[in-house]
Structures are given as C-alpha cells and as structure tokens.
Design a protein around this motif. Structure first.
Motif, PDB file in Angstrom:
ATOM      1  N   ALA A  19      16.070  38.163  41.870  1.00 33.50           N
ATOM      2  CA  ALA A  19      15.889  37.303  40.909  1.00 33.50           C
ATOM      3  C   ALA A  19      14.630  36.800  40.064  1.00 33.50           C
ATOM      4  O   ALA A  19      14.279  36.920  39.132  1.00 33.50           O
ATOM      5  CB  ALA A  19      16.690  35.615  41.339  1.00 33.50           C
ATOM      6  N   LYS A  20      13.435  36.970  41.178  1.00 33.76           N
ATOM      7  CA  LYS A  20      12.154  36.700  40.659  1.00 33.76           C
ATOM      8  C   LYS A  20      11.854  37.966  39.628  1.00 33.76           C
ATOM      9  O   LYS A  20      11.040  37.569  38.660  1.00 33.76           O
ATOM     10  CB  LYS A  20      11.237  36.936  42.057  1.00 33.76           C
ATOM     11  CG  LYS A  20      11.248  35.631  42.534  1.00 33.76           C
ATOM     12  CD  LYS A  20      10.484  35.859  44.035  1.00 33.76           C
ATOM     13  CE  LYS A  20       9.140  36.107  44.250  1.00 33.76           C
ATOM     14  NZ  LYS A  20       8.511  36.200  45.541  1.00 33.76           N
ATOM     15  N   HIS A  21      12.472  38.849  39.784  1.00 34.95           N
ATOM     16  CA  HIS A  21      12.190  40.192  38.887  1.00 34.95           C
ATOM     17  C   HIS A  21      12.477  39.874  37.535  1.00 34.95           C
ATOM     18  O   HIS A  21      12.250  40.843  36.601  1.00 34.95           O
ATOM     19  CB  HIS A  21      12.586  41.443  39.370  1.00 34.95           C
ATOM     20  CG  HIS A  21      11.876  41.813  40.767  1.00 34.95           C
ATOM     21  ND1 HIS A  21      10.334  41.908  40.683  1.00 34.95           N
ATOM     22  CD2 HIS A  21      12.117  41.911  41.912  1.00 34.95           C
ATOM     23  CE1 HIS A  21       9.859  42.060  42.050  1.00 34.95           C
ATOM     24  NE2 HIS A  21      11.134  42.098  42.840  1.00 34.95           N
ATOM     25  N   THR A  22      13.520  38.915  37.104  1.00 35.19           N
ATOM     26  CA  THR A  22      13.852  38.700  35.843  1.00 35.19           C
ATOM     27  C   THR A  22      12.810  38.245  34.968  1.00 35.19           C
ATOM     28  O   THR A  22      12.969  37.887  33.763  1.00 35.19           O
ATOM     29  CB  THR A  22      15.345  37.982  35.781  1.00 35.19           C
ATOM     30  OG1 THR A  22      14.927  36.826  36.506  1.00 35.19           O
ATOM     31  CG2 THR A  22      16.527  38.532  36.572  1.00 35.19           C
ATOM     32  N   LYS A  23      11.670  37.886  35.605  1.00 36.08           N
ATOM     33  CA  LYS A  23      10.431  36.739  34.913  1.00 36.08           C
ATOM     34  C   LYS A  23      10.320  37.656  33.596  1.00 36.08           C
ATOM     35  O   LYS A  23      10.335  36.829  32.522  1.00 36.08           O
ATOM     36  CB  LYS A  23       9.627  36.785  35.638  1.00 36.08           C
ATOM     37  CG  LYS A  23       8.467  35.918  35.342  1.00 36.08           C
ATOM     38  CD  LYS A  23       7.446  35.534  36.606  1.00 36.08           C
ATOM     39  CE  LYS A  23       6.612  34.425  36.049  1.00 36.08           C
ATOM     40  NZ  LYS A  23       5.959  33.648  37.324  1.00 36.08           N
ATOM     41  N   VAL A  24      10.345  38.749  33.575  1.00 39.09           N
ATOM     42  CA  VAL A  24       9.694  39.590  32.409  1.00 39.09           C
ATOM     43  C   VAL A  24      10.607  39.003  31.127  1.00 39.09           C
ATOM     44  O   VAL A  24      10.205  39.002  29.943  1.00 39.09           O
ATOM     45  CB  VAL A  24       9.519  40.935  32.424  1.00 39.09           C
ATOM     46  CG1 VAL A  24      10.590  41.745  32.856  1.00 39.09           C
ATOM     47  CG2 VAL A  24       8.764  41.683  31.312  1.00 39.09           C
ATOM     48  N   GLY A  25      12.098  39.289  31.315  1.00 38.07           N
ATOM     49  CA  GLY A  25      12.873  39.086  30.509  1.00 38.07           C
ATOM     50  C   GLY A  25      12.820  37.648  29.840  1.00 38.07           C
ATOM     51  O   GLY A  25      12.742  37.447  28.521  1.00 38.07           O
ATOM     52  N   GLY A  26      12.710  36.704  30.575  1.00 39.71           N
ATOM     53  CA  GLY A  26      12.566  35.056  30.364  1.00 39.71           C
ATOM     54  C   GLY A  26      11.224  35.189  29.657  1.00 39.71           C
ATOM     55  O   GLY A  26      11.259  34.417  28.338  1.00 39.71           O
ATOM     56  N   GLU A  27      10.239  35.851  30.226  1.00 45.14           N
ATOM     57  CA  GLU A  27       8.928  35.444  29.228  1.00 45.14           C
ATOM     58  C   GLU A  27       9.003  36.186  28.025  1.00 45.14           C
ATOM     59  O   GLU A  27       8.426  35.543  26.999  1.00 45.14           O
ATOM     60  CB  GLU A  27       7.659  36.218  30.172  1.00 45.14           C
ATOM     61  CG  GLU A  27       6.495  36.186  29.689  1.00 45.14           C
ATOM     62  CD  GLU A  27       5.717  34.841  29.819  1.00 45.14           C
ATOM     63  OE1 GLU A  27       6.441  33.895  30.575  1.00 45.14           O
ATOM     64  OE2 GLU A  27       5.095  34.243  29.038  1.00 45.14           O
ATOM     65  N   ILE A  28       9.565  37.047  27.584  1.00 43.37           N
ATOM     66  CA  ILE A  28       9.785  37.702  26.197  1.00 43.37           C
ATOM     67  C   ILE A  28      10.437  36.890  25.293  1.00 43.37           C
ATOM     68  O   ILE A  28      10.351  36.608  24.389  1.00 43.37           O
ATOM     69  CB  ILE A  28      10.374  39.017  26.484  1.00 43.37           C
ATOM     70  CG1 ILE A  28       9.701  40.013  26.891  1.00 43.37           C
ATOM     71  CG2 ILE A  28      11.067  39.644  24.849  1.00 43.37           C
ATOM     72  CD1 ILE A  28      10.225  41.599  27.343  1.00 43.37           C
ATOM     73  N   PHE A  29      11.652  36.205  25.968  1.00 47.44           N
ATOM     74  CA  PHE A  29      12.488  35.344  25.198  1.00 47.44           C
ATOM     75  C   PHE A  29      11.594  34.184  24.824  1.00 47.44           C
ATOM     76  O   PHE A  29      11.643  33.630  23.756  1.00 47.44           O
ATOM     77  CB  PHE A  29      13.677  34.987  25.993  1.00 47.44           C
ATOM     78  CG  PHE A  29      14.568  33.832  25.241  1.00 47.44           C
ATOM     79  CD1 PHE A  29      15.165  34.236  24.139  1.00 47.44           C
ATOM     80  CD2 PHE A  29      14.876  32.576  25.892  1.00 47.44           C
ATOM     81  CE1 PHE A  29      16.088  33.250  23.382  1.00 47.44           C
ATOM     82  CE2 PHE A  29      15.699  31.698  25.001  1.00 47.44           C
ATOM     83  CZ  PHE A  29      16.242  31.866  24.081  1.00 47.44           C
ATOM     84  N   LEU A  30      10.863  33.555  25.899  1.00 51.17           N
ATOM     85  CA  LEU A  30      10.085  32.450  25.512  1.00 51.17           C
ATOM     86  C   LEU A  30       9.071  32.669  24.617  1.00 51.17           C
ATOM     87  O   LEU A  30       8.677  31.743  23.607  1.00 51.17           O
ATOM     88  CB  LEU A  30       9.246  31.948  26.863  1.00 51.17           C
ATOM     89  CG  LEU A  30       8.630  30.582  26.963  1.00 51.17           C
ATOM     90  CD1 LEU A  30       9.621  29.544  26.683  1.00 51.17           C
ATOM     91  CD2 LEU A  30       7.908  30.400  28.317  1.00 51.17           C
ATOM     92  N   ARG A  31       8.400  33.694  24.478  1.00 53.63           N
ATOM     93  CA  ARG A  31       7.586  34.326  23.612  1.00 53.63           C
ATOM     94  C   ARG A  31       7.815  34.255  22.415  1.00 53.63           C
ATOM     95  O   ARG A  31       6.939  33.966  21.149  1.00 53.63           O
ATOM     96  CB  ARG A  31       6.596  35.539  24.007  1.00 53.63           C
ATOM     97  CG  ARG A  31       5.763  35.332  25.140  1.00 53.63           C
ATOM     98  CD  ARG A  31       5.094  36.828  25.470  1.00 53.63           C
ATOM     99  NE  ARG A  31       4.042  36.217  26.633  1.00 53.63           N
ATOM    100  CZ  ARG A  31       3.208  37.351  26.832  1.00 53.63           C
ATOM    101  NH1 ARG A  31       2.988  38.149  26.579  1.00 53.63           N
ATOM    102  NH2 ARG A  31       2.495  36.976  28.322  1.00 53.63           N
TER     103      ARG A  31
END
Ligand code: ASP
Length: 421
Positions: A19-31
C-alpha cells in the motif's frame, strides 16, 4: 468514493508494504488539486465581485459570512472544551516523552519549537492575524499559497475594475472565462478522484500499519481521541446541521450527501486548500448554491474558517495541560488548569485556527501559539504527534463542511431570499 476509502483501508491493513507504493498516485492527485487552487481562488473572487457590479454590494453578504464563520468557530471551541471537561483525558497520567526521538516527528517538533520561540500574548497574536491579510509581494504569496492576501488583492483589484466602466470588458471577460476553464479542469480532475483518493488513503494508512505501532498508540491516546473525534462529530452532526436547517430549511443530511465528494476529498488530502476546488464544484452542481455566493464565501471559508482545527487545538491544549499539571516542573511553579487558563486556551485556539493554513497538520504548528499563551511546554506536543495525521483528516472534513454550510446560508439570505421577496 466511499468505496475507494474502504478499499484503501482494507488494502493498507492487509498489505501495508504494498500500500505504501501507491504514494505516487496520491501525490499526483494532490498536486493537480493544489495546482488549480491559486488561480481558481483569484479568478473566482474576482468573478464574484465583477458579478456584483460594485464592490460595495459585497459588504453585507461578506460581513454575514465572516460573522457566521467566527460564530461557528467559537461554538466548535466550546464543544471541545465541554467534551474535555466531561471526559478529562490525561488526568493524573504521567506522560512518556520518548516519542520525541522519532525521526520525522523530531523534524516536525523543530518547526513547532521555532514558531513558539517567542511566547506570544493575545495582542501579538491578533496583530499577526491582521498582518496576514496583507502581503508585500503578491507573487510570493502565490508561490507559498497564502490565500488570504490573494483574496484581499482580488477584492480590491476587481472592485476597482468595476469603477472603470466599459474599458475593462477585455479584462473581465478574461477573468470570467479563466474561471470557467478552471472549474472545468476541476470537473475533469473529479473523474480521477476515486483513484486519487484510494492512493492517498492507502499510502498513508499503509505507512502507519507498516510501522506496527499505530494500533497501540491509538489505545494509549484513546480518551484524548474520543474527546477530539466526539467533539468533531457533534459539531458535524448537530451544530452545523442545526444552523443550516434554521437558516435555510434545507435537509442537512441531504446537504451532507451533496457535499460528500468534498468531504471525502478533505478526508483523503487533509488539506482544505486542496479540497476547495471540489467544495466549489459540489456546492454549485449538487447543492445548487448560486455562483454569486460560492465565488466569494467558499475561498474565504477555506482560508479563515476552521471549526475542526479550532476544536482540536482547544482539546489538545487542555489535554496537554492535564498531563503537564502532574509533572514535577509544573508542581514546582504551582501550575494548575484553572478556569482562566481554559478561557485563554479557548480564545487563543479560535485565533490560532483562523490563522492556520489549509494544509496538512497546519493546526499542529499554530497550536504552539496556544500552548505558549498559557505557558505550557511545547515538548509535550510529542505525545499527540503520532495520531495527529489521523485526526487531521477528520478535522479537515469538518472545516470543509463548515465552509459549505456558510455558503448555503449566505446564499439563502442574500440571493434566494431576495429573489423570493
Ligand atoms: N489540515 C487542516 C486543513 O487543511 C488544518 C489543520 O487542522 O491542520 O484544514
């Protein structure tokens, strides 16, 4: 979107490392959300003023919005204080300050200590709040996403445009068209929101579960969390709905359903600023609040109205006061949690929440001001740090909901009510 959150929670529970590796997807959405915030706030506030035709017409709805926001913030603080006195978390408990050694927490504490170097009186805090309205460098405020001076500038600039007659048509068309384009951008983003939200929640909870101490920390801080979460749910489920119903006769729970995408975005991003575009979208398309009210009231709300943060700051400072009261240092100086201390905490928590930025864990930094005002040691914040990111999600949800209730009320009183009359 609820499905995304449930799935993310289950996934991070079962496979925290993955689950930790989904970070990049979340970061893109947030950005992507953050990318749109500054231009959207500026064009929407300007469109609002241009739509009014004259900045003087802003006076009453603007004043009503500020009054509503301050009133609900004070009520939220009172709820926090009452919940604290009912449950008395931390009374007689000797705290363990070992949490200070945690790497990332130590970094956060450095920020906290830096901000609280000078102990501030209430007058200083108020002065700082006033100064936050103005900037000496507009571009820097854009870069740092300080929305308050941008709102002030946009009001003045658009207000002056309205005095220039036909000559401004090009500029106002540009502002209005940019605003529409930005709103369409948000609509497009919302198509990806379920994935973005899944990634944000899964990566954050995945990290917490992977550390393996999350559940035991929750147990240790259970009574404090009950105060904060209980207070937040009361404000969300009772106080704000009552306001909404009395002033607009809207069904509050249907209204919550209309705003649900914004609430879930607030939960997953822990940032009212990042949530603002979604709040505006839901308010217009689902809750049918007029653009006139949305354009000005929501950006202002996302910046100054933080009911959840205020409630949390009061409850957390009182909890820390209870813990500190039994320490040898406190006893040496005769520290007691008196009624006066509670009042000072309540007032400074209100101001600290108004001054907090709409970004993750901003409330933690401004809480140093509250602690400083009553002479509580900031090191004690280490105790609540491990669960702060978790509580942040809930308080941000309440912050965003309070903003939308404010917009619905201002809309009813100044737009819908006027049309009926
Ligand atoms: N994260 C909150 C917000 O953006 C602020 C806070 O309470 O830390 O509204």
């Amino acid at each position: 979107m609820i499905g995304s959150i449930v799935a993310a929670f289950a996934f991070s529970w079962m496979a925290p490392e993955m689950a930790k590796h989904t970070k990049v997807g979340g970061e893109i959405f947030l950005r992507c959300l953050m990318m749109v915030v500054v231009p959207l706030v500026m064009t929407s506030v300007m469109s609002g003023i241009l739509g009014l035709g004259d900045v003087r017409k802003l006076g009453k709805p603007g004043g009503a919005a500020v009054l509503f926001y301050v009133t609900t913030t004070v009520l939220a603080v009172l709820t926090g204080v009452l919940m604290f006195n009912l449950i008395q978390p931390g009374q007689g408990v000797i705290p363990d300050l070992g949490a200070l050694d945690h790497g990332s927490h130590a970094e956060q504490m450095a920020v906290v200590e830096e901000t609280s170097q000078q102990k501030k009186g209430m007058a200083d805090i108020f002065e700082n709040l006033l100064l936050m309205l103005f900037t000496e460098n507009l571009l820097q405020s854009m870069v740092e996403i300080e929305l308050l001076p941008l709102i002030v500038f946009s009001i003045i600039f658009a207000g002056l445009l309205t005095t220039l007659g036909k000559r401004i048509k090009v500029v106002s068309d540009l502002v209005l068209a940019s605003n529409d384009a930005l709103l369409n951008f948000v609509m497009l983003l919302m198509k990806f929101a379920p994935v973005g939200i899944f990634c944000l929640v899964a990566s954050n909870f995945g990290e917490a579960f992977a550390e393996g101490t999350f559940v035991s920390t929750i147990k240790n801080l259970a009574s404090y969390m009950v105060v904060v979460l209980g207070g937040l749910f009361f404000h969300f489920g009772v106080t704000l709905p009552l306001f909404l119903w009395f002033k607009t006769r809207r069904n509050p729970y249907r209204f919550m359903a209309h705003m649900s995408d914004a609430l879930l975005t607030a939960f997953s991003t822990a940032s009212s600023s990042a949530t603002l575009p979604v709040t505006m979208e839901c308010a217009e398309k689902k809750a049918h609040i007029s653009r006139k009210s949305i354009d000005f009231v929501l950006p202002l709300g996302a910046t100054i109205n933080m009911d959840g943060t205020a409630l949390y700051e009061a409850a957390a400072a009182l909890f820390i006061a209870n813990l500190y009261a039994v320490s040898p240092e406190a006893q040496a100086i005769g520290f007691e949690l008196t009624m006066t201390t509670q009042v000072v905490i309540a007032v400074t928590a209100t101001m600290a929440a108004i001054g907090a930025a709409g970004i993750p864990e901003a409330g933690l930094v401004t809480m140093a001001i509250v602690l400083g005002a009553v002479g509580l040691p900031v090191e004690y914040m280490a105790i609540i740090l491990p669960v702060d990111w978790f509580l942040d999600r809930f308080r941000t949800m309440i912050n965003a909901f309070g903003d939308s209730v404010g917009a619905a009320i201002v809309d009813e009183v100044f737009t819908v009510g006027k049309q009926k009359a």
